[in-house]
Design a protein around this motif. Structure first.
Motif, PDB file in Angstrom:
ATOM      1  N   ARG A   1       0.858  -1.188   0.000  1.00 36.99           N
ATOM      2  CA  ARG A   1       0.000   0.000   0.000  1.00 36.99           C
ATOM      3  C   ARG A   1       0.894   1.237   0.000  1.00 36.99           C
ATOM      4  O   ARG A   1       2.027   1.196   0.501  1.00 36.99           O
ATOM      5  CB  ARG A   1      -0.917   0.038   1.236  1.00 36.99           C
ATOM      6  CG  ARG A   1      -1.856  -1.151   1.368  1.00 36.99           C
ATOM      7  CD  ARG A   1      -2.960  -1.135   0.319  1.00 36.99           C
ATOM      8  NE  ARG A   1      -3.903  -2.220   0.533  1.00 36.99           N
ATOM      9  CZ  ARG A   1      -3.771  -3.435   0.044  1.00 36.99           C
ATOM     10  NH1 ARG A   1      -2.686  -3.747  -0.677  1.00 36.99           N
ATOM     11  NH2 ARG A   1      -4.680  -4.371   0.276  1.00 36.99           N
TER      12      ARG A   1
ATOM     13  N   TRP B   1       0.751   5.429   1.039  1.00 35.45           N
ATOM     14  CA  TRP B   1       0.026   6.522   1.681  1.00 35.45           C
ATOM     15  C   TRP B   1       0.728   7.834   1.377  1.00 35.45           C
ATOM     16  O   TRP B   1       1.961   7.924   1.415  1.00 35.45           O
ATOM     17  CB  TRP B   1      -0.019   6.338   3.198  1.00 35.45           C
ATOM     18  CG  TRP B   1      -0.929   5.262   3.670  1.00 35.45           C
ATOM     19  CD1 TRP B   1      -2.241   5.366   4.003  1.00 35.45           C
ATOM     20  CD2 TRP B   1      -0.589   3.889   3.877  1.00 35.45           C
ATOM     21  NE1 TRP B   1      -2.745   4.160   4.412  1.00 35.45           N
ATOM     22  CE2 TRP B   1      -1.745   3.223   4.334  1.00 35.45           C
ATOM     23  CE3 TRP B   1       0.582   3.155   3.709  1.00 35.45           C
ATOM     24  CZ2 TRP B   1      -1.771   1.878   4.630  1.00 35.45           C
ATOM     25  CZ3 TRP B   1       0.556   1.799   4.002  1.00 35.45           C
ATOM     26  CH2 TRP B   1      -0.610   1.183   4.453  1.00 35.45           C
TER      27      TRP B   1
ATOM     28  N   PRO C   1      -5.034   5.732   0.999  1.00 36.21           N
ATOM     29  CA  PRO C   1      -4.083   4.682   0.609  1.00 36.21           C
ATOM     30  C   PRO C   1      -4.371   4.148  -0.785  1.00 36.21           C
ATOM     31  O   PRO C   1      -5.513   3.940  -1.174  1.00 36.21           O
ATOM     32  CB  PRO C   1      -4.285   3.609   1.681  1.00 36.21           C
ATOM     33  CG  PRO C   1      -4.860   4.337   2.846  1.00 36.21           C
ATOM     34  CD  PRO C   1      -5.694   5.436   2.277  1.00 36.21           C
ATOM     35  N   GLN C   2      -3.307   3.924  -1.556  1.00 41.49           N
ATOM     36  CA  GLN C   2      -3.420   3.426  -2.914  1.00 41.49           C
ATOM     37  C   GLN C   2      -3.101   1.935  -2.957  1.00 41.49           C
ATOM     38  O   GLN C   2      -2.147   1.475  -2.331  1.00 41.49           O
ATOM     39  CB  GLN C   2      -2.445   4.156  -3.846  1.00 41.49           C
ATOM     40  CG  GLN C   2      -2.975   5.477  -4.397  1.00 41.49           C
ATOM     41  CD  GLN C   2      -2.075   5.992  -5.495  1.00 41.49           C
ATOM     42  OE1 GLN C   2      -1.051   6.601  -5.231  1.00 41.49           O
ATOM     43  NE2 GLN C   2      -2.437   5.733  -6.727  1.00 41.49           N
ATOM     44  N   HIS C   3      -3.909   1.188  -3.705  1.00 41.55           N
ATOM     45  CA  HIS C   3      -3.655  -0.208  -3.969  1.00 41.55           C
ATOM     46  C   HIS C   3      -2.960  -0.319  -5.332  1.00 41.55           C
ATOM     47  O   HIS C   3      -3.202   0.489  -6.226  1.00 41.55           O
ATOM     48  CB  HIS C   3      -4.955  -1.007  -3.996  1.00 41.55           C
ATOM     49  CG  HIS C   3      -5.699  -0.944  -2.704  1.00 41.55           C
ATOM     50  ND1 HIS C   3      -5.769  -2.005  -1.831  1.00 41.55           N
ATOM     51  CD2 HIS C   3      -6.402   0.062  -2.120  1.00 41.55           C
ATOM     52  CE1 HIS C   3      -6.489  -1.664  -0.775  1.00 41.55           C
ATOM     53  NE2 HIS C   3      -6.885  -0.406  -0.930  1.00 41.55           N
TER      54      HIS C   3
ATOM     55  N   GLN D   1       7.938  -1.323   6.275  1.00 38.95           N
ATOM     56  CA  GLN D   1       7.448   0.034   6.053  1.00 38.95           C
ATOM     57  C   GLN D   1       8.640   0.918   5.722  1.00 38.95           C
ATOM     58  O   GLN D   1       9.685   0.837   6.364  1.00 38.95           O
ATOM     59  CB  GLN D   1       6.722   0.570   7.279  1.00 38.95           C
ATOM     60  CG  GLN D   1       6.230   2.000   7.110  1.00 38.95           C
ATOM     61  CD  GLN D   1       5.377   2.445   8.287  1.00 38.95           C
ATOM     62  OE1 GLN D   1       4.593   1.694   8.816  1.00 38.95           O
ATOM     63  NE2 GLN D   1       5.558   3.677   8.704  1.00 38.95           N
TER      64      GLN D   1
ATOM     65  N   THR E   1       0.744   5.862  12.444  1.00 37.68           N
ATOM     66  CA  THR E   1       0.042   4.590  12.406  1.00 37.68           C
ATOM     67  C   THR E   1      -0.302   4.160  13.824  1.00 37.68           C
ATOM     68  O   THR E   1       0.437   4.413  14.769  1.00 37.68           O
ATOM     69  CB  THR E   1       0.893   3.505  11.732  1.00 37.68           C
ATOM     70  OG1 THR E   1       2.165   3.441  12.392  1.00 37.68           O
ATOM     71  CG2 THR E   1       1.092   3.808  10.272  1.00 37.68           C
TER      72      THR E   1
ATOM     73  N   GLN F   1      -4.753   4.689  10.784  1.00 38.87           N
ATOM     74  CA  GLN F   1      -3.756   5.719  10.519  1.00 38.87           C
ATOM     75  C   GLN F   1      -4.356   7.078  10.859  1.00 38.87           C
ATOM     76  O   GLN F   1      -5.535   7.335  10.591  1.00 38.87           O
ATOM     77  CB  GLN F   1      -3.335   5.693   9.051  1.00 38.87           C
ATOM     78  CG  GLN F   1      -2.199   6.636   8.711  1.00 38.87           C
ATOM     79  CD  GLN F   1      -1.799   6.518   7.254  1.00 38.87           C
ATOM     80  OE1 GLN F   1      -2.626   6.655   6.375  1.00 38.87           O
ATOM     81  NE2 GLN F   1      -0.537   6.265   6.996  1.00 38.87           N
TER      82      GLN F   1
ATOM     83  N   LEU G   1      -7.531   0.995   8.385  1.00 37.22           N
ATOM     84  CA  LEU G   1      -6.718   0.215   7.453  1.00 37.22           C
ATOM     85  C   LEU G   1      -7.304  -1.188   7.264  1.00 37.22           C
ATOM     86  O   LEU G   1      -6.586  -2.187   7.334  1.00 37.22           O
ATOM     87  CB  LEU G   1      -5.276   0.139   7.955  1.00 37.22           C
ATOM     88  CG  LEU G   1      -4.568   1.492   8.130  1.00 37.22           C
ATOM     89  CD1 LEU G   1      -3.147   1.289   8.610  1.00 37.22           C
ATOM     90  CD2 LEU G   1      -4.598   2.295   6.838  1.00 37.22           C
TER      91      LEU G   1
ATOM     92  N   HIS H   1     -10.186   2.533   4.527  1.00 43.99           N
ATOM     93  CA  HIS H   1      -9.339   3.282   3.588  1.00 43.99           C
ATOM     94  C   HIS H   1      -9.985   4.609   3.169  1.00 43.99           C
ATOM     95  O   HIS H   1      -9.744   5.099   2.066  1.00 43.99           O
ATOM     96  CB  HIS H   1      -9.039   2.443   2.339  1.00 43.99           C
ATOM     97  CG  HIS H   1      -8.333   1.154   2.638  1.00 43.99           C
ATOM     98  ND1 HIS H   1      -7.098   1.092   3.250  1.00 43.99           N
ATOM     99  CD2 HIS H   1      -8.723  -0.134   2.416  1.00 43.99           C
ATOM    100  CE1 HIS H   1      -6.733  -0.171   3.373  1.00 43.99           C
ATOM    101  NE2 HIS H   1      -7.695  -0.940   2.902  1.00 43.99           N
TER     102      HIS H   1
END
Length: 258
Positions: free
Chosen positions: A63, A65, A71-73, A105, A177, A199, A212, A230
């Protein structure tokens, strides 16, 4: 005859000694260095970009951010080599982002491309700086003054109540987070808290929370309305529930200007 054989034996021993030493004492093999997570970034077009990541398995949990977007998939994930993957996203290439995947991360910072004529500007800048430094050294020194302090306009406090008890933590504007994983910025303890549960996005004026996709969910308001996963939701000065038992409240604390 005996002296000749002794000399021949000594010569053979001298010639073969390096080979015998190498065979008896082989060099130690250094341990393999850990595979880096982010190997590179690629700008495909104004509306598409890709990450090159290192992972021992297909990074389906990856993911991305940013401070201004949810958040982008990944759109596609393709193998580009041994333990190397090309993960493509839609949208413009962000200047900075937080990347999570493969149990890791990392911070992604995209530097601007270099231009050849910048080296000339650097040389000119160094020359001018040196000349100004000499001029300043020759000038009479003024009496020292107290440095002015420019405080931030606001800070935040997080009030947490979980199985460890109640506590208050002071926070600055940032991307945080929340979860049971020790790597999280805010660690909360309860049976139904996910390792990366939520988050928090803090700015100077607003606070947002993002679920999340935790199994136990995130709830806000007096009726405990469950938030959509999300999806950033504005919250401040109200109770937020992580799962069934953990209570979180974010309070903005103005800082007085001098």
């Amino acid at each position: 005859m005996g002296h000749r054989n002794l000399v021949l034996c000594l010569l053979v021993l001298l010639v073969s000694w390096p080979t015998l030493t190498a065979a008896m004492f082989p060099p130690s093999v250094p341990s393999a260095s850990p595979l880096p997570f982010i190997l590179g970034v690629e700008r495909i077009s104004p509306v598409a970009w890709a990450l090159l990541v290192g992972c021992h398995y297909s990074p389906h949990d990856i993911r991305v951010w940013t401070e201004t977007a949810p958040p982008q998939h990944p759109q596609t994930i393709t193998a580009s080599g041994h333990h190397r993957w090309r993960v493509q996203f839609t949208g413009s290439l962000p200047a900075s982002a937080t990347v999570y995947g493969c149990g890791q991360q990392a911070a992604l910072i995209v530097a601007a491309g270099s231009v050849q004529w910048l080296s000339g500007l650097v040389i000119i800048g160094i020359t001018v700086t040196g000349w100004l430094s000499l001029r300043l050294l020759r000038m009479p020194r003024a009496a020292p003054r107290q440095p002015s302090v420019v405080p931030t306009t606001a800070r935040w406090q997080a009030q947490i109540c979980d199985e460890e008890g109640e506590r208050t933590i002071t926070l600055a504007a940032s991307l945080l987070t929340v979860g049971s994983d020790p790597a999280c910025h805010l660690i909360v303890i309860a049976a139904d808290i996910a390792p990366r549960h939520a988050q928090i996005i803090l700015s100077e004026q607003t606070a947002q929370i993002v679920d999340l996709a935790s199994p136990a969910g995130v709830f806000s308001g007096p009726v405990r309305q469950r938030l959509r996963p999300h999806t950033p939701t504005y919250v401040a000065h109200e109770d937020i529930w992580l799962g069934a038992t953990v209570r979180l409240r974010l309070n903005r604390i103005p800082v007085e200007m001098p």
